[in-house]
Scaffold this motif. Sequence first.
Motif, mmCIF file in Angstrom:
data_model
loop_
_atom_site.group_PDB
_atom_site.id
_atom_site.type_symbol
_atom_site.label_atom_id
_atom_site.label_comp_id
_atom_site.label_asym_id
_atom_site.label_seq_id
_atom_site.Cartn_x
_atom_site.Cartn_y
_atom_site.Cartn_z
ATOM 1 N N PRO A 1 0.793 -1.224 0.000
ATOM 2 C CA PRO A 1 0.000 0.000 0.000
ATOM 3 C C PRO A 1 0.831 1.282 0.000
ATOM 4 C CG PRO A 1 -0.094 -1.046 2.140
ATOM 5 C CD PRO A 1 0.639 -1.975 1.236
ATOM 6 N N ASN A 2 2.069 1.243 0.473
ATOM 7 C CA ASN A 2 2.882 2.456 0.582
ATOM 8 C C ASN A 2 3.634 2.791 -0.704
ATOM 9 O OD1 ASN A 2 2.051 2.739 3.214
ATOM 10 N ND2 ASN A 2 3.776 1.574 4.019
ATOM 11 N N ALA A 3 3.672 1.875 -1.641
ATOM 12 C CA ALA A 3 4.378 2.124 -2.900
ATOM 13 C C ALA A 3 3.568 3.104 -3.754
ATOM 14 C CB ALA A 3 4.569 0.815 -3.649
ATOM 15 N N ARG A 4 4.242 3.797 -4.656
ATOM 16 C CA ARG A 4 3.563 4.732 -5.571
ATOM 17 C C ARG A 4 3.804 4.299 -6.987
ATOM 18 N NH1 ARG A 4 -0.146 5.786 -3.083
ATOM 19 N NH2 ARG A 4 0.152 6.683 -1.059
ATOM 20 N N PRO A 5 2.880 3.886 -7.767
ATOM 21 C CA PRO A 5 1.508 3.558 -7.367
ATOM 22 C C PRO A 5 1.481 2.265 -6.548
ATOM 23 C CG PRO A 5 1.845 2.950 -9.645
ATOM 24 C CD PRO A 5 3.098 3.641 -9.180
ATOM 25 N N ALA A 6 0.381 2.046 -5.811
ATOM 26 C CA ALA A 6 0.245 0.869 -4.949
ATOM 27 C C ALA A 6 0.341 -0.402 -5.792
ATOM 28 C CB ALA A 6 -1.080 0.915 -4.209
ATOM 29 N N VAL A 7 0.931 -1.428 -5.211
ATOM 30 C CA VAL A 7 1.100 -2.695 -5.917
ATOM 31 C C VAL A 7 -0.040 -3.632 -5.531
ATOM 32 C CG1 VAL A 7 2.616 -4.669 -6.302
ATOM 33 C CG2 VAL A 7 3.594 -2.409 -5.928
ATOM 34 N N CYS A 8 -0.732 -4.143 -6.559
ATOM 35 C CA CYS A 8 -1.828 -5.091 -6.339
ATOM 36 C C CYS A 8 -1.499 -6.390 -7.060
ATOM 37 C CB CYS A 8 -3.144 -4.531 -6.864
ATOM 38 S SG CYS A 8 -3.727 -3.130 -5.899
ATOM 39 N N ARG A 9 -2.028 -7.458 -6.523
ATOM 40 C CA ARG A 9 -1.756 -8.774 -7.101
ATOM 41 C C ARG A 9 -3.063 -9.531 -7.277
ATOM 42 N NH1 ARG A 9 2.943 -12.890 -5.322
ATOM 43 N NH2 ARG A 9 2.443 -14.429 -6.879
ATOM 44 N N ILE A 10 -3.142 -10.284 -8.322
ATOM 45 C CA ILE A 10 -4.320 -11.114 -8.555
ATOM 46 C C ILE A 10 -4.040 -12.474 -7.929
ATOM 47 C CG2 ILE A 10 -5.729 -12.258 -10.298
ATOM 48 C CD1 ILE A 10 -5.133 -9.891 -12.157
ATOM 49 N N MET A 11 -4.894 -12.868 -6.965
ATOM 50 C CA MET A 11 -4.704 -14.144 -6.276
ATOM 51 C C MET A 11 -6.012 -14.595 -5.649
ATOM 52 S SD MET A 11 -2.885 -13.147 -2.662
ATOM 53 C CE MET A 11 -1.577 -12.098 -3.194
ATOM 54 N N ASP A 12 -6.025 -15.821 -5.188
ATOM 55 C CA ASP A 12 -7.166 -16.335 -4.429
ATOM 56 C C ASP A 12 -6.926 -15.939 -2.976
ATOM 57 O OD1 ASP A 12 -9.232 -17.671 -3.267
ATOM 58 O OD2 ASP A 12 -8.673 -19.663 -4.007
ATOM 59 N N TYR A 13 -7.646 -14.921 -2.510
ATOM 60 C CA TYR A 13 -7.393 -14.350 -1.181
ATOM 61 C C TYR A 13 -7.691 -15.346 -0.064
ATOM 62 C CZ TYR A 13 -7.440 -11.149 2.758
ATOM 63 O OH TYR A 13 -7.188 -10.546 3.949
#
Length: 189
Positions: A68-80
């Motif tokens: 969440p702190n990275a610019r832009p935020a890093v998101c990943r596609i996964m089975d949560y």
Amino acid sequence: MVILSAFCYLVKKYRRCHSIKDLQINEQIRDREVRLIGADGEQVGIMATKEAQKIANDKRLDLVKVAPNARPAVCRIMDYGKYKYEMQKKEKEAKKNQKIINVKEVRLSPNIEEHDLNVKAKQAIKFLKNEDKVKVTVRFRGRELGHTELGREVLKDFAEKTSEVGVIEKRAKMEGRNMIMFLSPKKSQ
């Protein structure tokens, strides 16, 4: 009034997302742009959150904000659900491997007899062999408080009797009416 309370609810909900340990998933992600990492771990690139959400929905997986702190935020596609289960499993395994250290207490008086001291020392040796720490306390009552050097001698003698299996972790120190010393088991090598 109703609009104000709804606004406060949204503000609280938004703040709560940043303070909880769990990662933000799917609709909880409020960033405009995110850096997307695919389900296989490959870098997809920077794109709008809605697009990333659509890609995740097409694959029937979740979009999870991992940095969440990275610019832009890093998101990943996964089975949560699967990810959360794996993390709980790891935490449980880590807890299982922890060594719990107990502290046992032995109470003495400054005018203890030799035989009584030996009995207490044997008890402390038993504790130390079980890998427990031992808190040795000498209690002073009344006029005994004027002769703290007697208590120090008792603790010194006690430490010598238990020196085969234990070492002094904290030297004798006065705390109120008590003189306290800590012994820990010797490291077996």
